[in-house]
Design a protein around this motif. Structure first.
Motif, short mmCIF file in Angstrom:
data_model
loop_
_atom_site.label_atom_id
_atom_site.label_comp_id
_atom_site.label_asym_id
_atom_site.label_seq_id
_atom_site.Cartn_x
_atom_site.Cartn_y
_atom_site.Cartn_z
N HIS A 81 0.57 7.82 12.65
CA HIS A 81 -0.01 6.89 11.68
C HIS A 81 -0.51 5.62 12.38
O HIS A 81 -1.62 5.15 12.11
CB HIS A 81 1.03 6.53 10.62
CG HIS A 81 0.63 5.39 9.73
ND1 HIS A 81 -0.34 5.50 8.77
CD2 HIS A 81 1.07 4.10 9.68
CE1 HIS A 81 -0.49 4.34 8.15
NE2 HIS A 81 0.35 3.47 8.68
N ASP A 129 -5.97 2.29 -1.13
CA ASP A 129 -5.38 3.41 -0.39
C ASP A 129 -3.99 3.71 -0.94
O ASP A 129 -3.38 2.89 -1.65
CB ASP A 129 -5.30 3.04 1.09
CG ASP A 129 -5.15 4.23 2.03
OD1 ASP A 129 -5.04 5.38 1.55
OD2 ASP A 129 -5.14 4.00 3.25
N PHE A 130 -3.49 4.87 -0.60
CA PHE A 130 -2.11 5.25 -0.89
C PHE A 130 -1.37 5.39 0.43
O PHE A 130 -1.99 5.41 1.51
CB PHE A 130 -2.06 6.59 -1.66
CG PHE A 130 -2.51 7.76 -0.83
CD1 PHE A 130 -1.62 8.47 -0.02
CD2 PHE A 130 -3.85 8.14 -0.82
CE1 PHE A 130 -2.05 9.53 0.76
CE2 PHE A 130 -4.29 9.20 -0.04
CZ PHE A 130 -3.39 9.89 0.76
N GLU A 131 -0.04 5.53 0.38
CA GLU A 131 0.74 5.82 1.58
C GLU A 131 1.88 6.76 1.18
O GLU A 131 2.70 6.43 0.32
CB GLU A 131 1.30 4.55 2.22
CG GLU A 131 0.22 3.66 2.82
CD GLU A 131 0.79 2.61 3.76
OE1 GLU A 131 2.03 2.46 3.83
OE2 GLU A 131 -0.02 1.93 4.43
N ASN A 165 5.32 5.72 -2.63
CA ASN A 165 3.89 5.50 -2.42
C ASN A 165 3.68 3.99 -2.31
O ASN A 165 3.78 3.26 -3.28
CB ASN A 165 3.06 6.06 -3.58
CG ASN A 165 1.57 5.99 -3.32
OD1 ASN A 165 1.11 5.29 -2.43
ND2 ASN A 165 0.79 6.72 -4.11
N TRP A 167 1.23 1.62 -2.18
CA TRP A 167 -0.19 1.39 -2.44
C TRP A 167 -0.70 0.22 -1.60
O TRP A 167 0.01 -0.77 -1.41
CB TRP A 167 -0.41 1.10 -3.92
CG TRP A 167 0.02 2.21 -4.82
CD1 TRP A 167 1.25 2.35 -5.40
CD2 TRP A 167 -0.76 3.33 -5.23
NE1 TRP A 167 1.27 3.50 -6.16
CE2 TRP A 167 0.06 4.12 -6.08
CE3 TRP A 167 -2.07 3.74 -4.99
CZ2 TRP A 167 -0.39 5.30 -6.67
CZ3 TRP A 167 -2.52 4.92 -5.57
CH2 TRP A 167 -1.69 5.68 -6.41
N SER A 168 -1.93 0.33 -1.11
CA SER A 168 -2.44 -0.66 -0.16
C SER A 168 -3.91 -0.98 -0.44
O SER A 168 -4.73 -0.07 -0.61
CB SER A 168 -2.32 -0.13 1.28
OG SER A 168 -0.98 0.20 1.60
N THR A 261 4.40 5.39 6.58
CA THR A 261 3.47 6.46 6.23
C THR A 261 3.55 7.61 7.22
O THR A 261 3.53 7.39 8.44
CB THR A 261 2.04 5.90 6.21
OG1 THR A 261 2.03 4.71 5.44
CG2 THR A 261 1.08 6.91 5.61
N CYS A 267 -2.25 8.75 4.73
CA CYS A 267 -2.99 7.73 4.00
C CYS A 267 -4.45 7.85 4.39
O CYS A 267 -4.80 8.45 5.42
CB CYS A 267 -2.46 6.33 4.30
SG CYS A 267 -2.83 5.74 5.96
#
Length: 324
Positions: A81, A129-131, A165, A167-168, A261, A267
């Motif tokens: 990652h 984005d998600f993680e 998750n 979130w970013s 992540t 992600c």
């Protein structure tokens, strides 16, 4: 055992166990928080007491985040990652030498946590984005240690696991990291935990001989598989993360510690770095994100419309006089 919190059809909130396809409420008004403080043996005693209690089908409740955390630490424990994301930020894959020296984490907001099924309302962002992460939940029990734990002590206070998750908003995060502090507003608007807490004994068969959890993790966006990895590809197993968090500090029942992540598309930011552009595209309103981890379950959330916030003025010029 699986511990959960949920909203009933009448709007009331209950806390208890998930058994097969049903929920059953804790006896004596216990909560997830109070059961975590008892430790796994205390939870098992309650579990035995509810075997003949009335149950409600999972299809008749709405799962919430499985606990209100005491604190949330999120590590960055997957080398792949770091390689991928750094390529997008620096133009080339780079893992700092410092990453290998000790596990690194940041604290995030325990007050913006949601459960599976929730609609996520992000800030205005061009790079949402998600993680995909696995998190451990700390438990208590008689004489549970809290500070300067060794690895064996750390393993003993891991109550269970849930999916995370993180979130970013990558554009907000990138500005913050230029100041060498954070992330903050790029992250603290939302995190999903769930669908429940699976006790550590249920995942013990997946531990390899070094203490890593060899379970599969998958990320789907709008039904398409975009990332997959093994959690055992972490740089450190979870007990070592807990031990590090406790150094000259405390870890207590109800603390949540995320793995960071996973690699191989855990992600979008990692994929953007490897692909040299925004492919796959950033998340948009209406997108569905589903994260699955073997032995734990899955969480699914839909991205809602972004929420605008009042503007912040620029820093004032440094023209004021010093005190003399």
């Amino acid at each position: 055992m699986k511990l959960a919190r949920w909203t009933n059809l009448d709007g009331t909130v209950s806390e208890g166990f998930v058994i097969e396809d049903s929920t059953v409420t804790f006896p004596d008004g216990a909560t997830v928080t109070s059961v975590l403080e008892l430790g796994i043996e205390g939870a098992r005693h309650l579990f035995d007491r509810v075997q003949s209690a009335p149950r409600t089908l999972l299809s008749q409740v709405r799962l919430l985040a499985p606990l209100p955390p005491s604190s949330v630490r999120d590590f960055v424990a997957f080398e792949e990652h770091v390689e991928g994301v750094s390529a997008g930020v620096e133009g080339t894959s780079n893992v700092p030498a410092e990453w290998y020296q000790a596990p690194t984490f940041y604290f995030t907001n325990p007050h913006t946590i949601s459960g599976t099924g929730a609609v996520i309302r992000p800030p205005v962002s061009d790079r949402l984005d998600f993680e995909l992460e696995l998190a451990v939940v700390i438990g208590g029990g008689p004489s549970a240690p809290e500070s300067n734990l060794d690895v064996d002590q750390s393993a003993s206070v891991i109550f269970g696991y849930c999916i995370m998750n993180d979130w970013s908003a990558r554009d907000l995060q990138a500005r913050e990291m230029q100041v060498r502090l954070g992330p903050a507003k790029g992250k603290d608007f939302g995190m999903t935990l769930g669908p429940w807490i699976v006790t550590a004994d249920e995942l013990a068969p997946h531990l390899d001989n070094e203490g890593f959890l060899a379970v599969r993790a998958e990320a789907y966006v709008n039904g398409d598989l975009v990332g997959e990895d093994l959690v055992s590809n972490m740089g450190w197993p979870f007990p070592e993360l807990v031990a590090y968090a406790s150094r000259n500090s405390r870890v207590v029942a109800g603390d949540v510690l995320g793995s960071g992540t996973v690699g191989n598309g855990g992600c979008l930011g990692e994929l953007w770095g490897r692909n040299g552009g925004l492919t796959p595209p950033p998340l948009q309103p209406g997108d569905s994100v589903r994260l699955v981890i073997e032995g734990v379950g899955e969480i699914q959330n839909t991205v809602g419309e972004p929420v605008s916030a009042p503007p912040i003025p620029m820093a004032r010029p440094r023209t004021r006089q010093r005190w003399t």
